[in-house]
Design a protein around this motif. Sequence first.
Motif, mmCIF file in Angstrom:
data_model
loop_
_atom_site.group_PDB
_atom_site.id
_atom_site.type_symbol
_atom_site.label_atom_id
_atom_site.label_comp_id
_atom_site.label_asym_id
_atom_site.label_seq_id
_atom_site.Cartn_x
_atom_site.Cartn_y
_atom_site.Cartn_z
ATOM 1 N N VAL A 298 0.827 -1.211 0.000
ATOM 2 C CA VAL A 298 0.000 0.000 0.000
ATOM 3 C C VAL A 298 0.860 1.259 0.000
ATOM 4 O O VAL A 298 0.540 2.245 -0.676
ATOM 5 N N VAL A 302 0.368 3.971 -2.858
ATOM 6 C CA VAL A 302 -0.059 5.326 -2.494
ATOM 7 C C VAL A 302 0.986 6.350 -2.942
ATOM 8 O O VAL A 302 0.650 7.428 -3.444
ATOM 9 N N ASP A 307 -3.928 6.110 -4.348
ATOM 10 C CA ASP A 307 -5.103 6.525 -3.580
ATOM 11 C C ASP A 307 -5.882 7.620 -4.305
ATOM 12 O O ASP A 307 -7.111 7.615 -4.335
ATOM 13 N N SER A 311 -9.710 7.270 -5.691
ATOM 14 C CA SER A 311 -10.665 8.288 -5.245
ATOM 15 C C SER A 311 -11.304 8.994 -6.435
ATOM 16 O O SER A 311 -12.531 9.149 -6.498
ATOM 17 N N VAL A 351 -7.514 3.348 1.443
ATOM 18 C CA VAL A 351 -8.014 4.091 0.280
ATOM 19 C C VAL A 351 -9.466 4.511 0.488
ATOM 20 O O VAL A 351 -9.871 5.628 0.143
#
Length: 437
Positions: A298, A302, A307, A311, A351
């Motif tokens: 992650v 990210v 992320d 989004s 997320v």
Amino acid sequence: MPIETLTWLMFGSLFLLLFTGYPLAFLIGGVAVTFIAWLWSPDALALVPQRMWNNMTQYLLAAIPLFIFMASMLEKSGLIEEIFDVAYKWLGRVPGGLAVATVAASTVLAAMVGVIGAAVVTMALVALPAMLRRGYSPVLAAGTVMAGGTLGILIPPSVLAIIYGLVANQSVGELYLGSVLPGLVLSGLYMLFSVVYALLYPQAAPRIPKEEMPTWAERWRALRAIWAPLLLIFLVLGTIFLGLAAPTEAAAVGAFGSLLVAALHRKLTWQNLQLALEQTAKATAMVLWIIFGANAFVAFYVAQGGDRFVSELLLGTGLSPWGILIVMQIILIILGMFLDWVGILLLAVPVFVPIIRSLGFDPLWFGVLYLVNMQMSFLSPPFGYALFYVRGVAPQIPMGTIYRAAIPFLLLQLTGLILVMLFPGLATWLPSLVYGK
């Protein structure tokens, strides 16, 4: 590399590697290391031990081995068999009585251990043979054992809630309180289904003859056997809910209490203690390695803008906030068919939670929704853990029958998820009552 391409490569390779059968802990960490070295540089691999060290210093993580040890010692103490015996004596005469007793015992067990494997395996050893001997349908028998066992992921003290609280920066005490009512609702749905199934198909759940039922005096005497687990539940959950102890401290109290319970049942032997410690070490190592690997995965994703990509992808669909929330739940359900529950948490929650906050939803409510959703992952074909736990304990039941047994309870879990979505008060009322929020 464009983030769209990276997303397909990282998650696609992870899903393909899952079919090799290697543990998720090493696959997810291996994918992270490979992409870090490829797209950044071998020197950037220092990120991995750095993320591991950050996790190792989290005080709350100490509760995980303590709760796992508590579950292991209670399993060795024979307490679970006594809980089932009490439930059977009180509920045996209702339609589908043994199935109802299995769910009731699993609910009490969930409030003590918070570990799915121990609950499903032990109930499969204790309750499943009892139901099959009485002529119960293997579908109903296996289904209640699996569904009842999954309550441990929702009803506190849930180990998953501890990890969720760390990742989502959410109070574990509030999560515990918020998950109590949804857990009891699901337990009630499982019991109601068992009764209705027995009424519709009496031959699939024969009633126990009246002459074999215990007297009222025997029922009241049986209650003496469960004073220890009820006291243990109060020591663990009561101290958290009353603000007397943090989850880690309550877990330590529970671990010590499990030793006392084992001693009272004359099961505190060196052999049982050694076995419990071995189980604790193995289960804790598995959870922590998944945490380490998923954190590296992650962190890299990210850092590459993953992320923001997810989004923008969700918010750019044009769906309403509720539509986005439903899409998230569907994604979690699909992930639950293939991934480990800890892996799903560490991949999705970092997320999803910022998006939930930006949409104006209560993050505590979403956390409880997540816990309810994760119950489904244990029953979801093709890789639901509970399915294989029961198969390992009861090899005489075909895998196809076990899959069929899971379907109605999966639908009940989906019903529970929808109820918590439609009535957020199920998740927020108790925390607001206790914490005044």
